[in-house]
Design a protein around this motif. Structure first.
Motif, PDB file in Angstrom:
ATOM      1  N   LEU A  43       0.827  -1.206   0.000  1.00 25.15           N
ATOM      2  CA  LEU A  43       0.000   0.000   0.000  1.00 25.15           C
ATOM      3  C   LEU A  43       0.866   1.262   0.000  1.00 25.15           C
ATOM      4  O   LEU A  43       0.623   2.185  -0.787  1.00 25.15           O
ATOM      5  N   ASP A  44       1.881   1.306   0.883  1.00 22.45           N
ATOM      6  CA  ASP A  44       2.768   2.471   0.919  1.00 22.45           C
ATOM      7  C   ASP A  44       3.513   2.643  -0.398  1.00 22.45           C
ATOM      8  O   ASP A  44       3.604   3.754  -0.931  1.00 22.45           O
ATOM      9  N   MET A  45       4.031   1.559  -0.915  1.00 23.58           N
ATOM     10  CA  MET A  45       4.780   1.642  -2.167  1.00 23.58           C
ATOM     11  C   MET A  45       3.838   1.965  -3.333  1.00 23.58           C
ATOM     12  O   MET A  45       4.208   2.699  -4.245  1.00 23.58           O
ATOM     13  N   ALA A  78       4.168   5.192  -5.532  1.00 24.87           N
ATOM     14  CA  ALA A  78       4.282   5.009  -6.978  1.00 24.87           C
ATOM     15  C   ALA A  78       3.186   5.776  -7.717  1.00 24.87           C
ATOM     16  O   ALA A  78       3.444   6.367  -8.773  1.00 24.87           O
ATOM     17  N   LEU A  79       1.971   5.788  -7.174  1.00 27.94           N
ATOM     18  CA  LEU A  79       0.869   6.497  -7.816  1.00 27.94           C
ATOM     19  C   LEU A  79       1.111   8.004  -7.845  1.00 27.94           C
ATOM     20  O   LEU A  79       0.961   8.650  -8.893  1.00 27.94           O
ATOM     21  N   VAL A  80       1.495   8.584  -6.717  1.00 27.81           N
ATOM     22  CA  VAL A  80       1.781  10.019  -6.685  1.00 27.81           C
ATOM     23  C   VAL A  80       2.977  10.326  -7.572  1.00 27.81           C
ATOM     24  O   VAL A  80       2.971  11.297  -8.328  1.00 27.81           O
ATOM     25  N   GLY A  81       3.990   9.466  -7.481  1.00 26.21           N
ATOM     26  CA  GLY A  81       5.153   9.633  -8.354  1.00 26.21           C
ATOM     27  C   GLY A  81       4.764   9.547  -9.820  1.00 26.21           C
ATOM     28  O   GLY A  81       5.300  10.273 -10.661  1.00 26.21           O
ATOM     29  N   SER A  82       3.828   8.670 -10.106  1.00 27.32           N
ATOM     30  CA  SER A  82       3.354   8.516 -11.477  1.00 27.32           C
ATOM     31  C   SER A  82       2.653   9.778 -11.964  1.00 27.32           C
ATOM     32  O   SER A  82       2.822  10.181 -13.117  1.00 27.32           O
ATOM     33  N   LEU A  83       1.865  10.395 -11.090  1.00 27.30           N
ATOM     34  CA  LEU A  83       1.195  11.645 -11.466  1.00 27.30           C
ATOM     35  C   LEU A  83       2.217  12.745 -11.751  1.00 27.30           C
ATOM     36  O   LEU A  83       2.102  13.473 -12.734  1.00 27.30           O
TER      37      LEU A  83
END
Length: 143
Positions: free
Chosen positions: A35-37, A41-46
């Protein structure tokens, strides 16, 4: 040059496939829960999605101006990938440290590992993308 629709397809494909590979792998390698990763990863992806669009547009304009052509040689692809990841590293480092509650040094080491993953991934993805969706032949004067 690529159309806006093509650039959006390129960017979304890159980020979705990257997330599906990266989050589970990072969870295992860095010993943080999925979940943390996944959130990181999702925010980093944005962040990366916006950076990817802007960076590729600027890079292609620079290639067109300097070379009269946007097609990339292998050496230009390597430069392209390193410059992209370097810019992303600067944008992403503070978020990693804050979200995971780790030091900036630990975040830097983690970010370097992630950058290494995405450096290889970006090279392979872009190579495959250009083969699946080749550029139309054009010159600077036609652009």
């Amino acid at each position: 040059m690529r159309t806006t629709k093509d650039r959006i397809r390129h960017t979304l494909g890159f980020e979705i496939i990257g997330l599906l590979i990266f989050a589970p792998l990072a969870s295992l390698v860095f010993d943080h829960n999925l979940l943390d990763m996944g959130m990181m990863a999702l925010v980093g992806s944005l962040i990366a999605t916006v950076w990817n669009y802007v960076y590729n547009l600027l890079f292609d304009h620079a290639l067109l101006r300097l070379r009269g052509d946007v097609r990339k040689t292998t050496s230009i692809r390597v430069l392209h990938a390193f410059l992209f990841e370097g810019g992303l590293l600067l944008l992403f480092l503070p978020m990693i440290a804050w979200h995971l509650g780790i030091t900036l040094w630990e975040a830097f080491v983690m970010d370097i590992a992630m950058s290494a993953f995405y450096l290889v991934y970006a090279f392979l993805y872009n190579l495959a993308y250009d083969r699946l969706f080749p550029l139309p032949l054009a010159t600077a004067s036609q652009q």
